[in-house]
Design a protein around this motif. Sequence first.
Motif, PDB file in Angstrom:
ATOM      1  N   LYS A 251      18.308  26.797 -57.182  1.00  0.00           N
ATOM      2  CA  LYS A 251      17.019  27.458 -57.367  1.00  0.00           C
ATOM      3  C   LYS A 251      16.025  27.121 -56.255  1.00  0.00           C
ATOM      4  N   LYS A 252      16.325  26.109 -55.432  1.00  0.00           N
ATOM      5  CA  LYS A 252      15.446  25.752 -54.325  1.00  0.00           C
ATOM      6  C   LYS A 252      15.746  26.567 -53.068  1.00  0.00           C
ATOM      7  N   THR A 253      16.631  27.542 -53.207  1.00  0.00           N
ATOM      8  CA  THR A 253      16.959  28.429 -52.097  1.00  0.00           C
ATOM      9  C   THR A 253      15.706  29.125 -51.563  1.00  0.00           C
ATOM     10  N   HIS A 254      15.586  29.204 -50.242  1.00  0.00           N
ATOM     11  CA  HIS A 254      14.496  29.959 -49.633  1.00  0.00           C
ATOM     12  C   HIS A 254      14.895  31.429 -49.549  1.00  0.00           C
ATOM     13  N   LEU A 255      13.925  32.303 -49.703  1.00  0.00           N
ATOM     14  CA  LEU A 255      14.161  33.744 -49.721  1.00  0.00           C
ATOM     15  C   LEU A 255      13.508  34.399 -48.506  1.00  0.00           C
ATOM     16  N   TYR A 256      14.251  35.299 -47.859  1.00  0.00           N
ATOM     17  CA  TYR A 256      13.750  36.043 -46.707  1.00  0.00           C
ATOM     18  C   TYR A 256      14.081  37.514 -46.930  1.00  0.00           C
TER      19      TYR A 256
ATOM     20  N   ILE B 241      12.118  39.560 -56.543  1.00  0.00           N
ATOM     21  CA  ILE B 241      13.371  38.812 -56.422  1.00  0.00           C
ATOM     22  C   ILE B 241      13.145  37.346 -56.774  1.00  0.00           C
ATOM     23  N   ALA B 242      12.101  36.752 -56.198  1.00  0.00           N
ATOM     24  CA  ALA B 242      11.817  35.339 -56.466  1.00  0.00           C
ATOM     25  C   ALA B 242      11.524  35.104 -57.941  1.00  0.00           C
ATOM     26  N   LYS B 243      10.771  36.015 -58.544  1.00  0.00           N
ATOM     27  CA  LYS B 243      10.439  35.866 -59.966  1.00  0.00           C
ATOM     28  C   LYS B 243      11.680  36.031 -60.838  1.00  0.00           C
TER      29      LYS B 243
ATOM     30  N   GLN C 180      12.540  28.445 -56.532  1.00  0.00           N
ATOM     31  CA  GLN C 180      11.497  27.443 -56.312  1.00  0.00           C
ATOM     32  C   GLN C 180      11.224  27.212 -54.827  1.00  0.00           C
ATOM     33  N   GLY C 181      12.013  27.845 -53.970  1.00  0.00           N
ATOM     34  CA  GLY C 181      11.810  27.700 -52.532  1.00  0.00           C
ATOM     35  C   GLY C 181      10.803  28.702 -52.002  1.00  0.00           C
ATOM     36  N   ASN C 182      10.554  28.643 -50.713  1.00  0.00           N
ATOM     37  CA  ASN C 182       9.618  29.578 -50.089  1.00  0.00           C
ATOM     38  C   ASN C 182      10.162  30.996 -50.145  1.00  0.00           C
TER      39      ASN C 182
ATOM     40  N   ALA D  41      19.765  29.727 -47.856  1.00  0.00           N
ATOM     41  CA  ALA D  41      18.883  30.839 -47.519  1.00  0.00           C
ATOM     42  C   ALA D  41      19.447  32.132 -48.092  1.00  0.00           C
ATOM     43  N   LEU D  42      18.625  32.835 -48.861  1.00  0.00           N
ATOM     44  CA  LEU D  42      18.972  34.146 -49.392  1.00  0.00           C
ATOM     45  C   LEU D  42      18.201  35.192 -48.596  1.00  0.00           C
ATOM     46  N   MET D  43      18.924  36.154 -48.024  1.00  0.00           N
ATOM     47  CA  MET D  43      18.299  37.207 -47.215  1.00  0.00           C
ATOM     48  C   MET D  43      18.595  38.568 -47.812  1.00  0.00           C
ATOM     49  N   CYS D  44      17.609  39.434 -47.780  1.00  0.00           N
ATOM     50  CA  CYS D  44      17.779  40.795 -48.282  1.00  0.00           C
ATOM     51  C   CYS D  44      17.074  41.762 -47.343  1.00  0.00           C
ATOM     52  N   LEU D  45      17.824  42.722 -46.819  1.00  0.00           N
ATOM     53  CA  LEU D  45      17.270  43.806 -46.021  1.00  0.00           C
ATOM     54  C   LEU D  45      17.364  45.080 -46.836  1.00  0.00           C
ATOM     55  N   ALA D  46      16.221  45.716 -47.107  1.00  0.00           N
ATOM     56  CA  ALA D  46      16.215  46.888 -47.991  1.00  0.00           C
ATOM     57  C   ALA D  46      15.419  48.023 -47.378  1.00  0.00           C
TER      58      ALA D  46
END
Length: 236
Positions: A58-63, A104-106, A111-113, A146-151
Amino acid sequence: MNNVFYLMDTAQFRCTEKTDNQELKKILKQQFNIDARRINRLTMASLLAVLPLSLIDKKTHLYTGTAFSSPEKFNQQMDRLFHKEIPKPFDFIYNIANAPAFEIAKTLALQGNALNCVVPYDEYTAWQQILSMAVSDLLLNNTQNALMCLAYEYVNGDCDAQSLILSKNNQPHKIADIRLVENKNKTDFSGSLIELLQHKHNVILPINEKYQIEFNCRVGFPAHHCPAGATNDLIF
């Protein structure tokens, strides 16, 4: 500095204008128990590209990377203003560029940035921008995952969203080893990054003028499939 990290999981979601928002909301509710009554089309596509992933930390950062906002919601808001009507509050909220990152974060209770990058309608440049941010944080030990999503939501209603999980931690279920090396001015990038990774053993993508990342992939790794009940118009 350790310049090696790992690709852990990927997912992709596509739909055409033939799939209306009610169908997307139905899939989110039935498959993931997500109430998407007020969520725009761009955000729904982003969620459908991320939720099939195997996310543990859950501490993964999201981009996230999007081309500003949802054309559908933007046009609705402009139409109301043109007719001298007050914009609906949720049309305004979900027209903000970072709406997909927020949802996505919600939804994942991260818990990450969570960072959003406004990108052009050009996957090559967009992935360079997103990967630059994620790789920098991984190599500087700002995060372990790191979780990345391009949409993209296009003006005609088509949607295309792709997601990746990168990690500093080597695990047996990894899809690829990734190495940061000096730029050799060579790239194999063409079309969908996810599809390229699925069909090629080595994929090279420069992320700036000095460095490139090299994916050493396990060819033919399993792709996430369309959930039960979805129409043939949808691709996961």
